[in-house]
Design an enzyme around this catalytic site. Sequence first.
Site, short mmCIF file in Angstrom:
data_model
loop_
_atom_site.label_atom_id
_atom_site.label_comp_id
_atom_site.label_asym_id
_atom_site.label_seq_id
_atom_site.Cartn_x
_atom_site.Cartn_y
_atom_site.Cartn_z
CE LYS A 47 -3.92 -2.45 1.99
NZ LYS A 47 -3.30 -3.76 2.29
P1 OMP Z 1 -7.66 -12.01 5.81
O1 OMP Z 1 -8.76 -11.16 6.31
O2 OMP Z 1 -6.88 -12.68 6.89
O3 OMP Z 1 -8.10 -12.95 4.73
O4 OMP Z 1 -6.57 -11.02 5.15
C1 OMP Z 1 -6.87 -10.02 4.24
C2 OMP Z 1 -5.60 -9.45 3.62
O5 OMP Z 1 -5.98 -8.51 2.60
C3 OMP Z 1 -4.73 -8.66 4.58
O6 OMP Z 1 -3.38 -8.77 4.15
C4 OMP Z 1 -5.20 -7.24 4.41
O7 OMP Z 1 -4.20 -6.28 4.71
C5 OMP Z 1 -5.55 -7.20 2.92
N1 OMP Z 1 -6.60 -6.24 2.52
C6 OMP Z 1 -7.80 -6.20 3.19
O8 OMP Z 1 -8.09 -7.01 4.08
N2 OMP Z 1 -8.72 -5.24 2.84
C7 OMP Z 1 -8.51 -4.34 1.85
O9 OMP Z 1 -9.37 -3.54 1.56
C8 OMP Z 1 -7.30 -4.38 1.15
C9 OMP Z 1 -6.39 -5.39 1.43
C10 OMP Z 1 -5.30 -5.57 0.46
O10 OMP Z 1 -4.86 -4.58 -0.14
O11 OMP Z 1 -4.95 -6.70 0.15
#
Ligand code: OMP
Length: 270
Positions: A96
Amino acid sequence: MNRLKLIEQIKLKNTFLCVGLDPDVDKIPKHFLDEEDPIFEFNKEIIDATAEYCIAFKPNTAFYEAYGLSGIGSLEKTIKYIKINYPDHFLIADAKRGDIGNTSTMYAKAFFKRLETDAITVAPYMGSDSVKPFLAFENKWAIVLGLTSNEGSCDFQQLKINDEELYLNVIRKCASWGTEDNMMFVVGATKAQMMDDIRKIIPNHFLLVPGVGAQGGSLEEVCKHGMNKNVGLIVNVSRNIIFASNGKDFASKAAEEAKRIANQMKTFLN
Ligand code: OMP
């Protein structure tokens, strides 16, 4: 990796799953703590166990930066391991980033030249000169935050400007700086219904969709509202796969969960 190859991999493997490599030393099985590099050893087993069910891996840099120099070392080793052993997997650095132009250029070099990832997540708040440096590298991708999965996305992203939500303005404007070949957008699975409006603006771009699993997003809803003729989706799951178990069976449980999701994906393809 270019767009054609990515689409080819999705169609070949019948999955559009991305496994999120967000390791946490407090959550990985205890036996790794005796290893010299617990994070890397853990990642390696997760990668080997899940590679056949996914087309992408996404290490989130926070989970490495939190451990200082040794964490950065684990990230470098993880990326190298994927590139050597699974060269057909799309590799996303979830960092990010986004800053004034010359700083963004250095971020782009760090991830595209030094770490050699295919893509990096980019925060667009600083505007065109902060995003464009990430678009200057052949077969590399900027994955711009469009509509995020978290609760706070309503604080700014869903504010209305000229009768249209800010995130739609952001997606339209950012899309004009790049192409379907070098830009994707992050849209949270928890916001699946809003993909209808997003698809009116960017019918062909890939969406990186986090939020299925631990955050409660539904894969079915994501496919219903976000899928396009080339699939157009990379759906990330991190915690529900990598921490499916914290016992000795963690790798087989991770594989089981990845397989379950990939099988569900199959039903939405074709
Ligand atoms: P879980 O919720 O464990 O499946 O992880 C989600 C992953 O996606 C994490 O690494 C978050 O930082 C990332 N993420 C989000 O959860 N929400 C977003 O809006 C954007 C991201 C991202 O850019 O990947």
